[in-house]
Every structure is written in C-alpha cells, then in structure tokens.
Scaffold this motif. Structure first.
Motif, mmCIF file in Angstrom:
data_model
loop_
_atom_site.group_PDB
_atom_site.id
_atom_site.type_symbol
_atom_site.label_atom_id
_atom_site.label_comp_id
_atom_site.label_asym_id
_atom_site.label_seq_id
_atom_site.Cartn_x
_atom_site.Cartn_y
_atom_site.Cartn_z
ATOM 1 N N ALA A 118 19.082 1.746 8.065
ATOM 2 C CA ALA A 118 20.297 2.084 8.818
ATOM 3 C C ALA A 118 20.081 1.965 10.310
ATOM 4 C CB ALA A 118 20.762 3.494 8.472
ATOM 5 N N PHE A 119 18.868 2.197 10.785
ATOM 6 C CA PHE A 119 18.678 1.953 12.215
ATOM 7 C C PHE A 119 17.857 0.699 12.482
ATOM 8 C CE2 PHE A 119 14.515 3.820 12.209
ATOM 9 C CZ PHE A 119 14.589 5.008 11.505
ATOM 10 N N GLY A 120 17.828 -0.167 11.478
ATOM 11 C CA GLY A 120 17.301 -1.494 11.720
ATOM 12 C C GLY A 120 15.799 -1.628 11.690
ATOM 13 N N PHE A 121 15.124 -0.728 11.031
ATOM 14 C CA PHE A 121 13.673 -0.792 10.961
ATOM 15 C C PHE A 121 13.283 -1.386 9.598
ATOM 16 C CE2 PHE A 121 9.897 1.863 12.683
ATOM 17 C CZ PHE A 121 9.046 0.804 12.466
ATOM 18 N N GLU A 122 13.459 -2.695 9.477
ATOM 19 C CA GLU A 122 13.285 -3.342 8.179
ATOM 20 C C GLU A 122 11.876 -3.172 7.623
ATOM 21 O OE1 GLU A 122 15.399 -5.169 6.262
ATOM 22 O OE2 GLU A 122 17.068 -4.666 7.571
ATOM 23 N N ASN A 123 10.911 -3.220 8.516
ATOM 24 C CA ASN A 123 9.525 -3.162 8.069
ATOM 25 C C ASN A 123 9.243 -1.851 7.332
ATOM 26 O OD1 ASN A 123 6.828 -3.414 7.763
ATOM 27 N ND2 ASN A 123 6.416 -4.047 9.861
ATOM 28 N N LEU A 124 9.710 -0.743 7.921
ATOM 29 C CA LEU A 124 9.500 0.560 7.303
ATOM 30 C C LEU A 124 10.196 0.622 5.958
ATOM 31 C CD1 LEU A 124 8.334 3.372 7.675
ATOM 32 C CD2 LEU A 124 10.388 4.026 8.889
ATOM 33 N N PHE A 125 11.386 0.038 5.914
ATOM 34 C CA PHE A 125 12.166 -0.015 4.686
ATOM 35 C C PHE A 125 11.369 -0.684 3.559
ATOM 36 C CE2 PHE A 125 15.357 -3.094 2.734
ATOM 37 C CZ PHE A 125 15.817 -2.232 1.763
ATOM 38 N N MET A 126 10.781 -1.839 3.868
ATOM 39 C CA MET A 126 10.013 -2.554 2.850
ATOM 40 C C MET A 126 8.795 -1.746 2.417
ATOM 41 S SD MET A 126 11.415 -5.527 2.393
ATOM 42 C CE MET A 126 12.694 -6.486 3.155
ATOM 43 N N GLN A 127 8.123 -1.158 3.403
ATOM 44 C CA GLN A 127 6.893 -0.423 3.074
ATOM 45 C C GLN A 127 7.177 0.759 2.154
ATOM 46 O OE1 GLN A 127 3.853 -1.448 3.857
ATOM 47 N NE2 GLN A 127 4.780 -3.179 4.885
ATOM 48 N N THR A 128 8.245 1.523 2.480
ATOM 49 C CA THR A 128 8.518 2.693 1.646
ATOM 50 C C THR A 128 8.901 2.271 0.234
ATOM 51 O OG1 THR A 128 10.628 2.684 2.750
ATOM 52 C CG2 THR A 128 9.195 4.486 3.260
ATOM 53 N N TRP A 129 9.662 1.211 0.142
ATOM 54 C CA TRP A 129 10.070 0.810 -1.207
ATOM 55 C C TRP A 129 8.910 0.236 -1.995
ATOM 56 C CZ3 TRP A 129 15.531 -0.421 -2.911
ATOM 57 C CH2 TRP A 129 16.400 0.525 -2.361
ATOM 58 N N LYS A 130 7.943 -0.302 -1.288
ATOM 59 C CA LYS A 130 6.747 -0.776 -1.975
ATOM 60 C C LYS A 130 6.010 0.414 -2.586
ATOM 61 C CE LYS A 130 2.788 -1.760 0.046
ATOM 62 N NZ LYS A 130 2.037 -2.274 1.186
ATOM 63 N N ILE A 131 5.915 1.489 -1.820
ATOM 64 C CA ILE A 131 5.228 2.672 -2.336
ATOM 65 C C ILE A 131 6.024 3.268 -3.492
ATOM 66 C CG2 ILE A 131 4.417 4.965 -1.744
ATOM 67 C CD1 ILE A 131 4.168 4.054 1.101
ATOM 68 N N ARG A 132 7.334 3.271 -3.326
ATOM 69 C CA ARG A 132 8.184 3.881 -4.348
ATOM 70 C C ARG A 132 7.993 3.206 -5.701
ATOM 71 N NH1 ARG A 132 13.486 2.358 -5.703
ATOM 72 N NH2 ARG A 132 14.612 3.978 -6.806
ATOM 73 N N GLU A 133 7.688 1.928 -5.653
ATOM 74 C CA GLU A 133 7.538 1.189 -6.909
ATOM 75 C C GLU A 133 6.450 1.789 -7.795
ATOM 76 O OE1 GLU A 133 9.451 -1.377 -9.122
ATOM 77 O OE2 GLU A 133 9.979 -0.691 -7.117
ATOM 78 N N LYS A 134 5.418 2.359 -7.178
ATOM 79 C CA LYS A 134 4.359 2.988 -7.959
ATOM 80 C C LYS A 134 4.912 4.186 -8.734
ATOM 81 C CE LYS A 134 -0.149 1.950 -6.145
ATOM 82 N NZ LYS A 134 0.157 0.568 -6.231
ATOM 83 N N ILE A 135 5.767 4.963 -8.059
ATOM 84 C CA ILE A 135 6.363 6.125 -8.717
ATOM 85 C C ILE A 135 7.257 5.663 -9.867
ATOM 86 C CG2 ILE A 135 7.782 8.175 -8.352
ATOM 87 C CD1 ILE A 135 5.270 8.331 -6.783
ATOM 88 N N MET A 136 7.995 4.570 -9.625
ATOM 89 C CA MET A 136 8.852 4.060 -10.690
ATOM 90 C C MET A 136 8.020 3.634 -11.895
ATOM 91 S SD MET A 136 11.440 4.572 -8.992
ATOM 92 C CE MET A 136 12.733 4.137 -10.120
ATOM 93 N N ASP A 137 6.852 3.054 -11.614
ATOM 94 C CA ASP A 137 5.971 2.665 -12.719
ATOM 95 C C ASP A 137 5.521 3.880 -13.505
ATOM 96 O OD1 ASP A 137 6.171 0.051 -12.267
ATOM 97 O OD2 ASP A 137 4.196 -0.246 -11.372
#
Ligand code: SF4
Ligand code: SF4
Lengths: 360, 125, 118
Positions: A118-137
């Motif tokens: 939402a404030f345009g920090f795409e890099n942080l967005f990708m990183q957090t979702w990468k981590i989240r994927e482990k939880i989803m697994d």
C-alpha cells in the motif's frame, strides 16, 4: 476557500485487497469526510444457519473469512460445546491453539505484505509473502489444505499432528523466525516505513476504547485487551503477555503485529512442547439444547463474538457473528477525516480490514 | 458464556445504555432476532473481559438509537436497519439503506416479517 | 535506508523461490485434499455422504444405484469420506485440472458388478 470534491475510492482499487467502497469528501488533498459502503460480498451466511444442521455449519462459518478461518470454526465449536456441555480433550485444545496461532502468523504476514504494498514497498511485500509460504506449507501438511483447513468439529478436532510433524514444524519455525528477524529490522527502522506510518492515523486510548476497537487497533493505542488471557482453549496452559503499544499510530500497530508474530511462534513452541497424548475428539450425541450462548475469542484482527440461539432442533435459530473488522470500522471512520489523500490506503490497511468478515 | 440478558422497556433503553456508558463499559454489539411477529434486540456491553446483555422487544418501529451515546453503534444499527428493516430514531449517521445493501438488493433480507417498504433506490433504476 | 540490502544480496545469489509451474510441480503432501473419488463397486448407496455434505453437492439415488457429484460445489472438507460406512470414498492428493466447462460426475452401478461411467 477551496472547493470540496468527492472522490469514490474502491471497491476495486489497485492497492486494496478487499472490496470496500469509500466516498471521500476532499478539500484539496485533505480528506474531510468519509462514508463507507459495504455489501459487495454479503453472502447471507448467518441466515444459512437456519438451513444447515449444526455440524455442517462448522464448514460454513469457516468460510466467513479466508484468513482467520480456523478461528471462526473454533469459536463456533466452542459456543456449541458450551451449549451442549461437551468437554473437549486437552490434546484437541492444544491442537486448536497451534492451528490458531499458525493462522495468526500467516494473517499478520499477509497483512504486512499488503501494507507494504500500500505504500509502495514492493520488496518488503515479496519478502513477507515468501516467509508466509512456509507457514502455509505447515498448514497444508498438517491439515490437508492451505487456507480453509477444516480441522475443527464440534467435540474436538479432526486431524492430529504426530511427533515427526511436530519436529518438522519446529524446524520450519526456526527458519521462519530467522528470516523474520531480517524483516523486523526493516519494519522497525526503515526510513520509508517510518515516513509513511509514524504519526499517521493516530487513535488515542480513550477513542479506541470508546469506539469499541479491538485487536491490534486497540492494542496499538494502549488498550490492554487480549481475550487469549481469559484462557480459552490451551492458552490457560501457556505463558504469554498481551502485546501493547502506546503511541496509537500506524507504526505502533505495525509493531504490535510484528511482535505478535514472534509471540505466536513462541506460543506454538510452548504448545508443541507441552501437548499431552490422548484423544483428539469426543463423540457428539443429539442436538444442542434450547438456549443462547455468546462465545468470544481473539483472532488476528481482534475479538470475534459468536451469538448462537438454539431451539433444541438440529438447526440453529440464529447465528450472529460480530467480526473484528466490523468493530474497527468506526475507528477507521474516525481516523480518516483530516488525513491526506495519499495516506488513505495506508489507513484502511492499518485496521487490517477483512471485508468478507464484515459482511458475512 | 450462556446469555443471561435482562429485559428493558424501550422507554428506559437510553437511560440504561447511558448507565453502562458512564460505568466505563465498552460497546460490543447489537444482535437482532426474529420473534414470531416482533423483534428482539440484544445489546452487549463489556467491561474488561466480562459481558453484560440487555434486550428490548420491539415491533420494529421507532426504536431509539443509542448511536448518540456510543457513536460506534451506528455501524451495527445501520446493518440491522437494512437487514431486518427496523426503524431507528435518531441515528447519528443514516446511510439511507446503502450500508450493506445496494440499490437492487432485496429489502430487509433477514427479517421474517416486513415492516418497512423502502422506496427502491429513489434514483432512476 | 539500506536495511533491505542484506536480503537483496542473499536473493541475488540464491535460486528463485518460485517454481516454473506447469513444468515443475511440487509434490503434494500426503494428506492433501485434492479431489474426491468414489469406488463405485463398493458403494451401497446408503446416502450418508449426501446427508452430511455441507455443500449438498452429492446426490445418491438408491433405486437406480446412481451416485452423482458436482465437483464444482464440493468444498473438499472430507466429511463424506469420514462418514462413509463402506470407506469407498477417498480424497486423492492431486487436484482436478482446471476447465472452462462445468460437469457432474455421474457414477452408476449395475447389478452384476458391471461398471458404467459417463
Ligand atoms: S456414504 Fe459411501 S456407501 Fe454410502 S452412498 Fe455415500 S459413497 Fe456410497
Ligand atoms: S468433501 Fe465435503 S463438500 Fe465435498 S462432497 Fe464430501 S462432504 Fe461434500
């Protein structure tokens, strides 16, 4: 004197993940009034309770929200269990807690990603979702589904976590924690994050209490309310302190959520260490007796309230769900006026909105 | 928690709610139920982690709104108004039927009985 | 300002986190709820699955021995699998492939164990 103009915001907006429509009355760049409109994803799930039997409803209420779905099922089951006087096995309580905390982590990470977006920090967005994927697994490996895990039933849970899986979960959590520490520095100290959050959307403690805000919204303003301390499910056996920040701005709410992720990791570790062996569910006989019950628990977004009125048949008379976002909407309407137009997405996301929760 | 709610006369509703407000309670929610030909509205307040419930029985007309005491009640009262068709007196902000429902939605979809017939849309349909 | 640099550099030297999906698939977990299958030879058409299903997507006709299932309404909760007395229902770990047409799964059993599917 400048003229006022009205800007429609949403329901489809590039940075909003949820269909909320806001009519913003702006004066130059300053928002002076905000009127929300919901109902784009109203599905009438409360009414469905009168058509489905109470066991089937567990799977329906899970679909109220896609992010904290497991906690909806848990709260519903706890309400029915209280009505019927069912004692859930201790192992089931622990398992519910573990899944609920996993959901809290993935919900907060999802939120952090969207917030960064939402404030345009795409890099942080990708990183957090990468981590989240482990939880989803972890969720997928233990329950069979990524998001709507359908593990709760009236009387306990349906799936078990064996010791091998428990070890694997702990290992994954260590990795998640390690990666999160890097992100944590960014969320706490990054110049961009601070510029867009510190002092934005301030909600004082009195306002938060008066407006009935819950969850990180209230905790970020210094209201010390965390229903987990009332000790439902297995929280009574675990050791934790509610996380409270004083400042009341978007940054404080960031910190609450960030710290809650680490707290949840700790809670899962404790729970996996203490979990006793035994049954995971008890058989349920008959229908819920006539009566009314209110059950509450702490979701990632705050307190959810289930009101259930049963009439002694297998269909419920009334099911009402007061979701945390619904309680946070007045707070959102409070912080929007006076803000700058470019801060509106940040402010909407800072309440961690879940509009499909709000509309049910 | 098994609900134990206290019935309040509609006339006394506001003063009762005011008592909770002044007693430091926070507003949790309102719940509307269909009774045979009436409605029951349960008001839930919380102090700390304890809940208190009061309820009124109404035929759906001229229910005093508590949104001037607890401003956050306006969201839930607008929702009840639209989903059940209950008429609230003195709503702080009246969304005019556009909070949950749209212009072509069914009218009071959750209510068993019908009390109001909203003029559909108002604008050109 | 440069807090993100660490992850930038570690990402530069790492393989991509994502997969080239259609060519490379992740192995599903053992208890993944992919799609529902019915071993119709075992089915006794008791209708249990129809009664417990929260989304009413199964229709069982005992007289004609027909088991019909709408995969697009199924929410893959797995209750029918748990409740089936003959254990002939099974959740396979693989997902159904996507399609642009809806279809029903229609399974019949004829008296002398002769199979038919349409
Ligand atoms: S429950 Fe099993 S045996 Fe009974 S109709 Fe369904 S699939 Fe057949
Ligand atoms: S998996 Fe669930 S939704 Fe699908 S057919 Fe079975 S009971 Fe119905």
């Amino acid at each position: 004197m400048s003229d006022k103009s009205t800007i429609p915001f949403g329901p489809q907006h590039p940075v909003l993940p949820e269909p909320i429509h806001l009519k913003l009355v702006v004066e130059d760049e300053k928002v002076v009034e905000a009127y929300p409109a919901f109902g784009f994803v109203h599905r009438g799930l409360e009414t469905l309770a009168q058509k489905k039997d109470f066991n089937q409803m567990v799977y329906v209420v899970e679909r109220v929200c896609g992010i904290c779905s497991c906690m909806h099922g848990q709260d519903y089951c706890e309400a029915i269990e209280e009505l019927m006087g069912i004692e859930v096995p201790v192992r089931a309580e622990y398992l519910r807690t573990i899944w609920a905390e996993l959901h809290r982590i993935h919900s907060h990470l999802l939120w952090l990603g969207l917030f960064a977006d939402a404030f345009g920090f795409e890099n942080l967005f990708m990183q957090t979702w990468k981590i989240r994927e482990k939880i989803m697994d972890i969720l997928e490996a233990t329950s069979g589904n990524r998001v709507i895990i359908s593990v709760n039933i009236v009387g306990g849970v349906r799936k078990d976590i064996n010791s091998e899986q428990a070890k694997w979960i702990l290992k994954e959590l260590d990795e998640v924690e390690r990666q999160l520490k890097d992100i944590n520095d960014v969320v706490m100290n990054n110049y961009t994050v601070k510029q867009r959050t510190v002092g934005i959307g301030v909600l004082t403690k009195e306002e938060a209490y008066e407006l009935g805000a819950t969850g990180p919204m209230a905790k970020g303003s210094g209201v010390d309310l965390d229903l987990r301390t009332t000790g439902y499910a297995a929280y009574k056996y675990l050791d934790f302190e509610p996380i409270v920040e004083k400042a009341g701005d978007s940054y404080a709410r960031n910190l609450v959520r960030m710290r809650e992720i680490f707290q949840s990791i700790d809670l899962i570790r404790q729970a996996l260490g203490k979990i006793p062996d035994g049954e995971i569910n008890v058989p349920v006989k008959g229908n819920p007796p006539a009566g009314e019950v209110i059950s509450r628990l702490e979701q990632s977004r705050g307190e959810v309230v289930y009101y259930i009125k049963s009439n002694g048949t297998k269909f419920l008379d009334r099911l009402r769900i007061r979701t945390p976002t619904f309680a946070n909407i007045p707070a959102l309407l409070k912080i929007l006026p006076g803000s700058q137009l470019q801060d509106v997405p940040v402010l909407i996301l800072t309440i961690d909105p879940c509009i499909s929760c709000t509309e049910r | 928690m098994i609900v134990n709610s206290r019935e309040v006369e509609i006339g006394n509703l506001k003063s009762e709610v005011k008592k909770y407000h002044d007693g430091g309670y926070r507003f949790v929610t309102e719940t509307c139920l269909n009774l045979e030909d009436k409605f029951k509205i349960i008001y839930t307040f919380a102090i700390g982690y304890d809940l208190e419930n009061i309820h009124i029985i109404t035929d759906g007309k001229n229910v005093p709104s508590v949104s001037d005491i607890y401003s956050c009640a306006l969201a839930v009262e607008n929702e009840i108004k639209e989903l059940f068709g209950i008429e609230f007196d003195g709503l702080a902000v009246d969304f005019g039927g556009n909070f949950m429902l749209g212009e072509s939605s069914p009218i009071s979809p959750q209510a068993d009985i019908e009390i109001i017939r909203r003029e559909k849309g108002g604008k050109n349909e | 300002m440069l807090d993100m640099l660490k992850s930038v550099f570690s990402n530069l030297s790492r393989k991509p986190v994502t997969r080239m999906y259609p060519f490379e698939e992740r192995k599903p977990f053992d208890i993944n709820r992919g799609h529902l299958e019915n071993n119709i030879d075992e089915c006794i058409f008791c209708g249990m699955c129809q009664r417990v299903c929260p989304s009413n997507c199964i229709k069982v006709d005992r007289k004609t021995s027909v088991w019909e299932y709408d995969p697009f309404e199924c929410v893959l909760c797995g209750v029918c699998v748990e409740k089936c007395p003959k254990k002939c229902l099974k959740l396979d770990v693989h997902y159904r492939s996507c399609t642009d047409k809806k279809y029903n799964i229609h399974l019949e059993k004829h008296d002398d164990s002769e199979k038919a599917g349409a």
